[in-house]
Design a protein around this motif. Structure first.
Motif, PDB file in Angstrom:
ATOM      1  N   LEU A 235      70.611  59.955  -1.622  1.00 30.28           N
ATOM      2  CA  LEU A 235      70.583  59.105  -0.603  1.00 30.28           C
ATOM      3  C   LEU A 235      71.007  58.135  -0.676  1.00 30.28           C
ATOM      4  N   ARG A 236      71.608  57.068   0.236  1.00 28.18           N
ATOM      5  CA  ARG A 236      71.765  55.413  -0.249  1.00 28.18           C
ATOM      6  C   ARG A 236      71.838  54.579   1.162  1.00 28.18           C
ATOM      7  N   PHE A 237      70.651  53.878   1.405  1.00 23.23           N
ATOM      8  CA  PHE A 237      70.252  53.159   2.433  1.00 23.23           C
ATOM      9  C   PHE A 237      71.158  51.754   1.960  1.00 23.23           C
ATOM     10  N   PHE A 238      71.173  50.830   3.205  1.00 25.39           N
ATOM     11  CA  PHE A 238      71.830  49.456   2.798  1.00 25.39           C
ATOM     12  C   PHE A 238      70.179  48.961   3.629  1.00 25.39           C
ATOM     13  N   CYS A 239      69.232  48.412   2.440  1.00 24.33           N
ATOM     14  CA  CYS A 239      67.818  47.593   3.403  1.00 24.33           C
ATOM     15  C   CYS A 239      68.069  45.870   3.002  1.00 24.33           C
ATOM     16  N   VAL A 240      67.220  45.650   3.579  1.00 23.46           N
ATOM     17  CA  VAL A 240      67.173  43.878   3.825  1.00 23.46           C
ATOM     18  C   VAL A 240      65.252  43.492   3.160  1.00 23.46           C
ATOM     19  N   TRP A 241      65.609  42.596   2.808  1.00 21.35           N
ATOM     20  CA  TRP A 241      64.050  41.963   1.703  1.00 21.35           C
ATOM     21  C   TRP A 241      64.386  39.935   2.555  1.00 21.35           C
ATOM     22  N   ASP A 242      63.104  39.843   3.323  1.00 15.68           N
ATOM     23  CA  ASP A 242      62.642  38.426   4.169  1.00 15.68           C
ATOM     24  C   ASP A 242      62.691  38.406   2.590  1.00 15.68           C
ATOM     25  N   LEU A 254      70.176  44.754  -0.433  1.00 15.03           N
ATOM     26  CA  LEU A 254      69.462  45.844  -1.331  1.00 15.03           C
ATOM     27  C   LEU A 254      70.268  46.702  -1.359  1.00 15.03           C
ATOM     28  N   VAL A 255      70.635  47.658  -2.166  1.00 15.60           N
ATOM     29  CA  VAL A 255      70.616  49.471  -2.174  1.00 15.60           C
ATOM     30  C   VAL A 255      69.770  49.902  -2.564  1.00 15.60           C
ATOM     31  N   LEU A 256      69.278  51.143  -1.796  1.00 14.24           N
ATOM     32  CA  LEU A 256      68.163  51.950  -2.250  1.00 14.24           C
ATOM     33  C   LEU A 256      68.657  53.417  -2.476  1.00 14.24           C
ATOM     34  N   HIS A 257      68.716  53.632  -3.344  1.00 16.32           N
ATOM     35  CA  HIS A 257      69.479  54.201  -4.132  1.00 16.32           C
ATOM     36  C   HIS A 257      67.757  56.196  -3.985  1.00 16.32           C
ATOM     37  N   LYS A 268      69.295  47.581  -6.380  1.00 23.24           N
ATOM     38  CA  LYS A 268      70.073  47.043  -6.461  1.00 23.24           C
ATOM     39  C   LYS A 268      70.405  45.970  -6.089  1.00 23.24           C
ATOM     40  N   GLU A 269      70.045  44.786  -6.168  1.00 22.00           N
ATOM     41  CA  GLU A 269      70.525  43.900  -5.278  1.00 22.00           C
ATOM     42  C   GLU A 269      72.064  43.170  -4.717  1.00 22.00           C
ATOM     43  N   ILE A 270      72.069  42.932  -3.893  1.00 24.95           N
ATOM     44  CA  ILE A 270      74.107  42.631  -3.603  1.00 24.95           C
ATOM     45  C   ILE A 270      73.561  41.161  -3.659  1.00 24.95           C
ATOM     46  N   THR A 271      74.086  41.042  -4.581  1.00 23.65           N
ATOM     47  CA  THR A 271      74.322  39.020  -5.154  1.00 23.65           C
ATOM     48  C   THR A 271      75.556  38.252  -4.673  1.00 23.65           C
ATOM     49  N   PRO A 272      75.350  37.760  -3.158  1.00 27.43           N
ATOM     50  CA  PRO A 272      77.169  37.283  -2.951  1.00 27.43           C
ATOM     51  C   PRO A 272      77.381  36.380  -4.161  1.00 27.43           C
ATOM     52  N   ALA A 273      78.214  36.192  -3.835  1.00 28.56           N
ATOM     53  CA  ALA A 273      79.349  34.479  -4.317  1.00 28.56           C
ATOM     54  C   ALA A 273      78.331  33.420  -4.262  1.00 28.56           C
ATOM     55  N   ASN A 274      78.611  32.614  -5.340  1.00 29.52           N
ATOM     56  CA  ASN A 274      78.099  31.372  -4.625  1.00 29.52           C
ATOM     57  C   ASN A 274      76.274  31.448  -4.689  1.00 29.52           C
ATOM     58  N   SER A 275      75.644  32.207  -5.193  1.00 30.02           N
ATOM     59  CA  SER A 275      74.268  32.505  -4.116  1.00 30.02           C
ATOM     60  C   SER A 275      73.348  31.376  -4.650  1.00 30.02           C
ATOM     61  N   GLY A 276      73.389  31.326  -6.599  1.00 28.74           N
ATOM     62  CA  GLY A 276      72.604  30.601  -7.233  1.00 28.74           C
ATOM     63  C   GLY A 276      71.589  31.831  -8.091  1.00 28.74           C
ATOM     64  N   ARG A 277      71.532  32.482  -7.474  1.00 27.71           N
ATOM     65  CA  ARG A 277      71.205  33.770  -8.118  1.00 27.71           C
ATOM     66  C   ARG A 277      71.255  34.659  -9.384  1.00 27.71           C
ATOM     67  N   LEU A 282      68.673  45.868 -12.065  1.00 27.51           N
ATOM     68  CA  LEU A 282      68.616  47.031 -11.015  1.00 27.51           C
ATOM     69  C   LEU A 282      67.794  45.701 -10.593  1.00 27.51           C
ATOM     70  N   PHE A 283      67.351  45.438  -8.853  1.00 23.57           N
ATOM     71  CA  PHE A 283      66.078  45.301  -8.331  1.00 23.57           C
ATOM     72  C   PHE A 283      65.009  45.746  -8.634  1.00 23.57           C
ATOM     73  N   LEU A 284      65.059  47.391  -8.896  1.00 29.08           N
ATOM     74  CA  LEU A 284      63.465  47.934  -8.893  1.00 29.08           C
ATOM     75  C   LEU A 284      64.242  49.924  -9.843  1.00 29.08           C
ATOM     76  N   ARG A 285      63.722  49.373 -11.325  1.00 32.82           N
ATOM     77  CA  ARG A 285      64.043  50.798 -11.854  1.00 32.82           C
ATOM     78  C   ARG A 285      63.954  52.247 -11.113  1.00 32.82           C
ATOM     79  N   ARG A 286      64.431  53.012 -11.426  1.00 30.77           N
ATOM     80  CA  ARG A 286      64.934  53.905 -11.062  1.00 30.77           C
ATOM     81  C   ARG A 286      62.933  55.407 -11.509  1.00 30.77           C
ATOM     82  N   ASP A 287      62.045  55.178 -10.256  1.00 26.07           N
ATOM     83  CA  ASP A 287      61.001  55.755 -11.065  1.00 26.07           C
ATOM     84  C   ASP A 287      60.512  56.319  -9.265  1.00 26.07           C
TER      85      ASP A 287
END
Length: 729
Positions: A235-242, A254-257, A268-277, A282-287
């Motif tokens: 299952l794949r969810f598209f998330c956001v973290w403020d 973020l993308v949650l699996h 996993k975090e979606i890093t946009p281009a030229n974001s400076g990050r 992985l933002f959170l390893r599988r567990d």
């Protein structure tokens, strides 16, 4: 002379007082066939296909395979019935061990009907310490002494009896159902089944194992079923973290699996281009993701797999007595996020971070729709809509080079040549007899008496939308014919030269019979087209509306329906003999008068061709052969002998005729210098009622060396305007 006791007399008859002993298992007297056992009993399972031969005699291939699939289970059962299976046991003495005096070993005795071979197999027992498996390999076993010259047959086996294999005594206790049925058919009276004794040592060990209670019992958690059912389902969810600690408080996508096979989660975090990050894998390893407890996170050691109880507490000094708590009374149960906790719009706690679920993919929607009956999957808007892209404007055309080439220099720093439609070029280029060139006959639209009679041929190339114009050469006209306009794309008139939008060019849909076109200031009227052009436009009627019969008839119906009475009167006046046919000219004049010029000449011609009655002309055989011989003579073709040999070789039945297509193929392989239409016409003349060509007469007619035909005269064909068309009133 020494004679064996089992040797018969003259003619195979037994001697007086001689009793022959059977060497192999046979049927009882009066039953079955006289075939030997290895023929009668071999491959019994394949006999079920014999009745299938009669039932599937008139079935299709699909029906035959369905019948075979329906018998698959029966085949599996019959394949196991090639041998007789007996349950037996052996009692062994154990002299060197105090724990057991004897040992009971259970085994299987297999008797193979095809060759009277016997095999003994002992099932393997876990931790037995004995070599088990095949005890006696498959072969014919002799009887115990004093009959060691004979072998075991089917008549030596029965339930509740004993057999001796190489001094080892086997007690038969029971057999399977097939063996029982087979022995009854063979006339054997079966004994009642005997009880199978248990091994005393094995029974004693089993009691010891059952009484043992492990100090740390193993808790089996079976997740194999979940893994097999949902392996690969995510299952794949598209998330956001403020992130409140970020400098600009920008949301992080973020993308949650969620893995359904083991209820684990990774992000996993979606890093946009030229974001400076920095981009991390992985933002959170599988567990498994635990739910955040109200009291906070549990300390290390709080959650354990096992719990213990202090029996005495602090009564005996400072030393305690601990035992394993099988009930888990003081265990801390931690909850983890499951698929039922994940929904669009929910906020989950990922190790202290508030994550908002905004959207999901189609597979996730189908999963929740099927399992939980959820229908509302409205996504949560978390991003501001992007600003509209500014419209790209191009400078005006300068007049240097082509418009496409100048436009490419404005699209990038490195100018590139304009891209051509290569796919269209491959599809519409000349291929064999398909020229993909539309040719029209045109004339000038002007009042000059010198130019009004000039004729032109306009060629439109479908591969690259280019046009070329050739002038028809007329004798004593004072005008030199030939190429009038070089091949190239032609702009439509009335367009501004210096502009930023691309210019419009003539397309294939702009050219049809009756159209007026202007090529570089020269006005042309298209008065006719060749047969290939008309057929191509009718074949691609979806691209050319003037050749679409359905569109034209619908358009004509809307115009002519109020004047139907007048149209019937005109048809009746034109056809006084009621032949239901009318000449093309009155039909054309009627359509022109009804539509008031709304129909082009090509549309009227399309209706006429659709309802036209083609006149049949009787082919002059003498004329065709004369034309064919003239072409063969000009091209110096004289290989009639070899051509005849090839025809005779392909005539396998020696009947003097061959199919039309085969004759045409042979002529093409010899490169016969005849035009296609002429070759087809000559072959058609020599066809019989069965579409077979008499090739001997065909070759004799073409052989200008031996059967020369005198010169022919030109015959004038009727003009196009004299054709007639059928009426549908």
């Amino acid at each position: 002379m020494l004679v064996g006791e089992d040797k018969p007399g003259i003619g195979g008859e037994p001697l007086p007082g001689q009793k022959l002993k059977p060497k192999y298992s046979v049927f009882p007297a009066g039953m079955g066939s006289d075939a030997p056992a290895w023929v009668a009993f071999d491959k019994q399972a394949l006999q079920i296909l014999r009745p299938l031969e009669q039932t599937t005699e008139h079935l299709t291939y699909g029906g035959f395979f369905l019948a075979l699939l329906s018998l698959q289970e029966t085949m599996k059962a019959e394949l196991q019935n090639q041998v007789l299976s007996f349950d037996a046991y052996v009692e062994e003495e154990v002299p060197d061990k105090n724990q057991e005096l004897y040992r009971i070993r259970h085994c299987k005795i297999y008797f193979y009907l095809e060759d009277d071979t016997i095999q003994v197999i002992e099932p393997r027992v876990k931790n037995s310490g004995i070599v088990q498996g095949t005890i006696v390999r498959r072969h014919r076993i002799p009887l115990p002494p004093p009959n060691e010259d004979e072998y075991y047959t089917i008549h030596h086996f029965n339930i509740n009896t004993e057999v001796i294999f190489y001094a080892q005594r086997y007690k038969i206790t029971d057999c399977d159902q097939f063996t029982k049925n087979f022995l009854r058919k063979m006339g054997v009276r079966l004994n009642p089944p005997a009880s199978r004794p248990d091994d005393p040592y094995t029974k004693e060990r089993q009691k010891i194992l059952d009484s043992m209670n492990p100090l740390r019992p193993y808790e089996r958690i079976d997740t194999l079923k979940q893994f097999l059912e949902h392996d690969g389902h995510v299952l794949r969810f598209f998330c956001v973290w403020d992130d409140p600690e970020s400098m600009f408080h920008d949301p992080r996508e973020l993308v949650l699996h969620y893995y359904l096979s083991d209820d684990t989660i990774d992000m996993k975090e979606i890093t946009p281009a030229n974001s400076g990050r920095d981009a991390v894998p992985l933002f959170l390893r599988r567990d498994k993701l635990p739910k955040y407890a109200p009291t906070g996170l549990y300390q290390p050691g709080t959650i354990t797999a096992r719990t213990v109880l202090n029996v005495f507490g602090n009564l005996v000094g400072n030393r305690g007595r601990y035992i394993l708590d099988n009930r888990k009374t003081g265990a801390v149960h931690q909850e983890f996020y499951r698929d039922s906790d994940l929904k669009i719009g929910e906020v989950i706690n990922v190790w202290g971070r508030k994550i908002l679920l905004c959207d999901c993919d189609e597979f996730t929607k189908d999963y929740y729709r099927t399992k939980y009956g959820i229908e509302d999957f409205t996504p949560v808007a978390y991003k501001t809509p992007p600003p509209p892209k500014p419209e790209k404007t191009f400078p005006l055309y300068t007049g240097f080079g082509s418009e496409e080439d100048s436009l490419c220099s404005c699209k990038g720093l490195l100018p590139k040549p304009p891209q051509k439609d290569f796919k269209k070029f491959l599809e519409k280029d000349r291929s064999g007899l398909e020229s993909n060139i539309l040719r029209f006959l045109a004339k000038f639209v002007m009042d000059s008496p010198v130019d009004k009679d000039r004729k032109f041929i306009i060629c439109y190339f479908l591969s690259d939308d280019t046009i070329s114009v050739y002038e028809y050469t007329q004798r004593n006209s004072g005008i030199l014919g030939g190429k009038f306009l070089e091949r190239g794309r032609i702009k439509k008139p009335g367009q501004e030269l210096f502009k930023s939008e691309p210019s419009e060019y003539f397309k294939a849909q702009d050219l049809f019979v009756g159209a007026r076109v202007c090529f570089h200031g020269h006005n042309f009227l298209l008065v006719d087209a060749d047969e290939y052009t008309i057929n191509y436009m009718e074949k691609h009627a979806n691209e050319f509306s003037v050749a679409d019969t359905g569109f034209i008839l619908k358009k004509l119906k809307d115009i002519a329906e109020p004047r139907s009475r007048e149209i019937r009167q005109v048809f009746a006046a034109t056809d006084p003999e009621h032949t239901k046919v009318i000449a093309y000219e009155p039909f054309r004049n009627l359509i022109v008068s009804i539509t008031d010029g709304a129909f082009s000449e090509h549309e009227i011609m399309t209706i006429g061709r659709y309802y036209g009655v083609k006149e049949e002309y009787e082919t002059d055989l003498h004329l065709l052969l004369a034309v064919a011989q003239e072409q063969l003579k000009k091209n110096s073709f004289e290989n009639f002998g070899q051509l005849s040999a090839v025809f005779v070789y392909n005539d396998r039945e020696k009947c003097g005729v061959l199919p039309y297509q085969m004759c045409r193929t042979i002529c093409k392989s010899f490169k016969l210098p005849l035009a296609d239409d002429l070759l087809e016409a000559v072959l058609t003349v020599f066809e019989d009622d069965n579409k077979q060509v008499e090739y001997k007469k065909f070759l004799d007619g073409l052989n200008w060396r031996e059967n020369q035909i005198p010169a022919f005269q030109t015959i004038r064909l009727p003009l196009k305007s004299n054709s007639i068309f059928k009426l549908h009133v």
